[in-house]
Design an enzyme around this catalytic site. Structure first.
Site, mmCIF file in Angstrom:
data_model
loop_
_atom_site.group_PDB
_atom_site.id
_atom_site.type_symbol
_atom_site.label_atom_id
_atom_site.label_comp_id
_atom_site.label_asym_id
_atom_site.label_seq_id
_atom_site.Cartn_x
_atom_site.Cartn_y
_atom_site.Cartn_z
ATOM 1 N N SER A 145 -27.149 23.475 -65.052
ATOM 2 C CA SER A 145 -26.635 22.099 -65.246
ATOM 3 C C SER A 145 -27.687 21.725 -65.308
ATOM 4 O O SER A 145 -28.911 21.896 -64.576
ATOM 5 C CB SER A 145 -26.217 22.216 -63.950
ATOM 6 O OG SER A 145 -26.071 20.612 -63.871
ATOM 7 N N TYR A 159 -25.417 23.386 -55.220
ATOM 8 C CA TYR A 159 -25.292 24.316 -56.382
ATOM 9 C C TYR A 159 -26.090 23.379 -56.884
ATOM 10 O O TYR A 159 -26.814 24.314 -58.145
ATOM 11 C CB TYR A 159 -24.304 22.733 -56.665
ATOM 12 C CG TYR A 159 -23.463 22.745 -58.389
ATOM 13 C CD1 TYR A 159 -23.013 23.812 -58.814
ATOM 14 C CD2 TYR A 159 -24.431 21.715 -59.239
ATOM 15 C CE1 TYR A 159 -22.583 23.497 -60.054
ATOM 16 C CE2 TYR A 159 -23.992 21.647 -60.759
ATOM 17 C CZ TYR A 159 -22.818 22.415 -60.501
ATOM 18 O OH TYR A 159 -22.749 22.703 -62.199
HETATM 19 P P1 NAP Z 1 -13.448 23.962 -64.943
HETATM 20 O O1 NAP Z 1 -13.073 23.248 -65.678
HETATM 21 O O2 NAP Z 1 -13.705 23.520 -63.243
HETATM 22 O O3 NAP Z 1 -13.824 25.197 -65.083
HETATM 23 C C1 NAP Z 1 -14.124 26.667 -64.668
HETATM 24 C C2 NAP Z 1 -13.699 27.951 -64.731
HETATM 25 O O4 NAP Z 1 -14.245 29.078 -64.307
HETATM 26 C C3 NAP Z 1 -12.171 27.978 -64.665
HETATM 27 O O5 NAP Z 1 -11.859 28.346 -66.097
HETATM 28 C C4 NAP Z 1 -12.353 28.637 -63.715
HETATM 29 O O6 NAP Z 1 -11.127 30.061 -63.717
HETATM 30 C C5 NAP Z 1 -13.592 29.499 -63.694
HETATM 31 N N1 NAP Z 1 -13.874 30.407 -62.166
HETATM 32 C C6 NAP Z 1 -14.275 29.595 -61.276
HETATM 33 N N2 NAP Z 1 -14.780 30.606 -60.426
HETATM 34 C C7 NAP Z 1 -14.508 31.531 -60.810
HETATM 35 C C8 NAP Z 1 -14.567 33.077 -60.075
HETATM 36 N N3 NAP Z 1 -14.802 33.058 -59.042
HETATM 37 N N4 NAP Z 1 -14.508 34.143 -61.157
HETATM 38 C C9 NAP Z 1 -13.601 34.037 -62.114
HETATM 39 N N5 NAP Z 1 -13.826 32.369 -63.106
HETATM 40 C C10 NAP Z 1 -13.906 31.869 -62.333
HETATM 41 O O7 NAP Z 1 -15.405 23.468 -64.411
HETATM 42 P P2 NAP Z 1 -17.071 23.549 -66.072
HETATM 43 O O8 NAP Z 1 -16.781 22.012 -66.038
HETATM 44 O O9 NAP Z 1 -15.673 24.027 -67.007
HETATM 45 O O10 NAP Z 1 -17.427 24.135 -66.060
HETATM 46 C C11 NAP Z 1 -17.836 25.125 -66.192
HETATM 47 C C12 NAP Z 1 -19.168 25.629 -66.430
HETATM 48 O O11 NAP Z 1 -20.152 24.971 -66.007
HETATM 49 C C13 NAP Z 1 -19.669 25.874 -64.614
HETATM 50 O O12 NAP Z 1 -20.938 26.982 -64.352
HETATM 51 C C14 NAP Z 1 -20.351 24.625 -64.339
HETATM 52 O O13 NAP Z 1 -21.438 24.840 -62.870
HETATM 53 C C15 NAP Z 1 -21.409 24.151 -65.514
HETATM 54 N N6 NAP Z 1 -21.344 22.386 -65.805
HETATM 55 C C16 NAP Z 1 -20.385 21.804 -65.905
HETATM 56 C C17 NAP Z 1 -20.867 20.138 -66.257
HETATM 57 C C18 NAP Z 1 -19.743 19.461 -65.662
HETATM 58 O O14 NAP Z 1 -20.093 18.293 -65.548
HETATM 59 N N7 NAP Z 1 -18.054 19.741 -65.779
HETATM 60 C C19 NAP Z 1 -21.899 19.948 -65.951
HETATM 61 C C20 NAP Z 1 -23.125 20.918 -65.726
HETATM 62 C C21 NAP Z 1 -22.694 21.581 -65.736
HETATM 63 P P3 NAP Z 1 -9.400 29.506 -63.378
HETATM 64 O O15 NAP Z 1 -8.968 28.738 -64.511
HETATM 65 O O16 NAP Z 1 -9.220 30.230 -62.970
HETATM 66 O O17 NAP Z 1 -9.740 28.770 -61.889
#
Ligand code: NAP
Length: 250
Positions: A145, A159
């Site tokens: 991130s 985080y």
């Molecule tokens: P999201 O929409 O909240 O989706 C999170 C995903 O991770 C879901 O599929 C969830 O599964 C899964 N998950 C959460 N905890 C888990 C665990 N303990 N074991 C297995 N699966 C787990 O998040 P996102 O925004 O797509 O983020 C994905 C990645 O991108 C993360 O690493 C996040 O830090 C990174 N990121 C996101 C952003 C942003 O702005 N969105 C920016 C920078 C980095 P369930 O559906 O079963 O809950």
């Protein structure tokens, strides 16, 4: 054994992970869609892939539990008989808090899921993909991130620090296994419009912050997925240890 190369995406049920699964299937990967609790969402990703003629299965498992990581990989072995790529995407944020308000349990959970989970999953992948272990090589992409460079101050320094660890882990592991047919890279997304912001109590964050971003908009999960698919692909065959900002200039 699957004829197509096999990709495991942790947290493939929603957001960036779901977009990676669907894009990967379009690029010819057979996909293992891991999820923690959203079975319906994971099943919907699998259905989308199969309807388009692709190959996918959903695999339950919490990357914050070492025994679940073992069982996720055992399921991949049993179903596909091979693994060629891993996207360490599963990750969490938590409520906006100052460090002096955070409990030890919160900080421990943040690192257990975001960092230890990614490291243990990478270790399982290496045991199967490394030429040192009789494997045929492969690629790992970690999802970091921009918080790793910005620090997350007054939001969630736990985080941000967990993602800083992912950057360092990416560089070190890339060098460790570069001679074993495995490339390891990371993407550093900026503000991406997914559900994750609701977990911090800011469901409208992507829309609210857009005017302050260089491109005046948040990114999409599909845009991050495209960068991950590139790093997994043969077009990135000489790229390892790279951390690619996918942040619209943020
Ligand atoms: P999201 O929409 O909240 O989706 C999170 C995903 O991770 C879901 O599929 C969830 O599964 C899964 N998950 C959460 N905890 C888990 C665990 N303990 N074991 C297995 N699966 C787990 O998040 P996102 O925004 O797509 O983020 C994905 C990645 O991108 C993360 O690493 C996040 O830090 C990174 N990121 C996101 C952003 C942003 O702005 N969105 C920016 C920078 C980095 P369930 O559906 O079963 O809950």
């Amino acid at each position: 054994m699957s004829r197509a190369p096999v990709l495991l995406v942790t947290g493939g049920s929603r957001g960036i992970g779901a977009a990676v699964c669907i894009a990967a299937a379009r690029h010819g990967w057979a996909v293992a869609v891991n999820y923690a609790s959203s079975k319906d969402a994971a099943d919907a990703v699998v259905a989308t892939i199969r309807e388009a003629g692709g190959e996918a299965i959903a695999i339950a498992g919490d990357v914050g539990k070492p025994e679940d990581i073992k069982s996720i990989f055992a399921d991949v072995d049993a179903h596909f008989g091979r693994i060629d790529g891993l996207v360490n995407n599963a990750g969490i944020v938590d409520a906006i808090q100052r460090l002096d308000e955070m409990t030890p349990e919160r900080i421990e959970r943040m690192f257990r899921i975001n960092v230890t989970g990614s490291m243990l999953a990478a270790a399982e992948a290496i045991r199967r993909m490394s030429t040192r272990h009789g494997g045929k090589g492969g690629a790992i992409v970690n999802v970091s991130s921009m918080a790793a460079t910005l620090g997350g101050g007054a939001q969630y320094v736990d985080y941000a620090a967990s993602k800083g660890a992912i950057d360092t882990f990416t560089v070190g592991l890339a060098r460790e296994v570069a001679g074993e047919g495995i490339r390891v890279n990371a993407v550093r997304p900026g503000i991406i419009d997914t559900d994750i912001h609701a977990a911090a109590g800011l469901p409208d964050r992507a829309r609210d912050i857009a005017p302050q971003l260089p491109m005046k908009r948040a990114g999409t999960a599909g845009e991050v997925a495209d960068s991950i698919l590139y790093l997994l692909s043969a077009q990135a065959s000489y790229i390892t240890g790279a951390v690619l900002d996918v942040s619209g200039g943020r």
